[in-house]
Design a protein around this motif. Sequence first.
Motif, PDB file in Angstrom:
ATOM      1  N   GLU A  38       0.826  -1.215   0.000  1.00  0.00           N
ATOM      2  CA  GLU A  38       0.000   0.000   0.000  1.00  0.00           C
ATOM      3  C   GLU A  38       0.854   1.255   0.000  1.00  0.00           C
ATOM      4  OE1 GLU A  38      -2.960   0.133   3.050  1.00  0.00           O
ATOM      5  OE2 GLU A  38      -3.821  -1.773   2.458  1.00  0.00           O
ATOM      6  N   GLU A  39       2.054   1.152   0.565  1.00  0.00           N
ATOM      7  CA  GLU A  39       2.998   2.265   0.581  1.00  0.00           C
ATOM      8  C   GLU A  39       4.305   1.774  -0.035  1.00  0.00           C
ATOM      9  OE1 GLU A  39       3.295   4.366   4.293  1.00  0.00           O
ATOM     10  OE2 GLU A  39       1.170   4.094   4.697  1.00  0.00           O
ATOM     11  N   PRO A  40       4.408   1.886  -1.369  1.00  0.00           N
ATOM     12  CA  PRO A  40       5.598   1.364  -2.050  1.00  0.00           C
ATOM     13  C   PRO A  40       6.857   2.149  -1.688  1.00  0.00           C
ATOM     14  CG  PRO A  40       4.219   2.575  -3.581  1.00  0.00           C
ATOM     15  CD  PRO A  40       3.471   2.499  -2.296  1.00  0.00           C
ATOM     16  N   PRO A  41       8.013   1.516  -1.839  1.00  0.00           N
ATOM     17  CA  PRO A  41       9.271   2.213  -1.568  1.00  0.00           C
ATOM     18  C   PRO A  41       9.454   3.393  -2.524  1.00  0.00           C
ATOM     19  CG  PRO A  41       9.671   0.042  -2.516  1.00  0.00           C
ATOM     20  CD  PRO A  41       8.210   0.151  -2.284  1.00  0.00           C
ATOM     21  N   ALA A  42      10.150   4.393  -2.052  1.00  0.00           N
ATOM     22  CA  ALA A  42      10.377   5.602  -2.851  1.00  0.00           C
ATOM     23  C   ALA A  42      11.019   5.278  -4.198  1.00  0.00           C
ATOM     24  CB  ALA A  42      11.239   6.585  -2.068  1.00  0.00           C
TER      25      ALA A  42
END
Length: 65
Positions: A38-42
Motif C-alpha cells: 500500500e505504501e511502495p518504496p520511494a
Amino acid sequence: MRVSVDAGSCVASGQCVLLAPGTFDQNEDDGTVVLLAEEPPAAEADAVRQAELTCPAAAIRLAGA
C-alpha cells in the motif's frame, strides 16, 4: 504515496506488474491485480505512477503522490 486498487474493475492486462513488480502482482486464478504494498518504496514511486497512468481500466488510485 498510498496505493489502492479496484480488483473488480481490473481487466487483467498486467501492465502494472510489468512496470512495478514490487507493488503489484496478479491473481493466479483470474489475472486481476493484487496489491503487494500500500505504501511502495520511494525507489518504485515513478513506476507506480506510470502504472496508474497505463492501467486500461483505471483500477489503480494514488493518494499523496
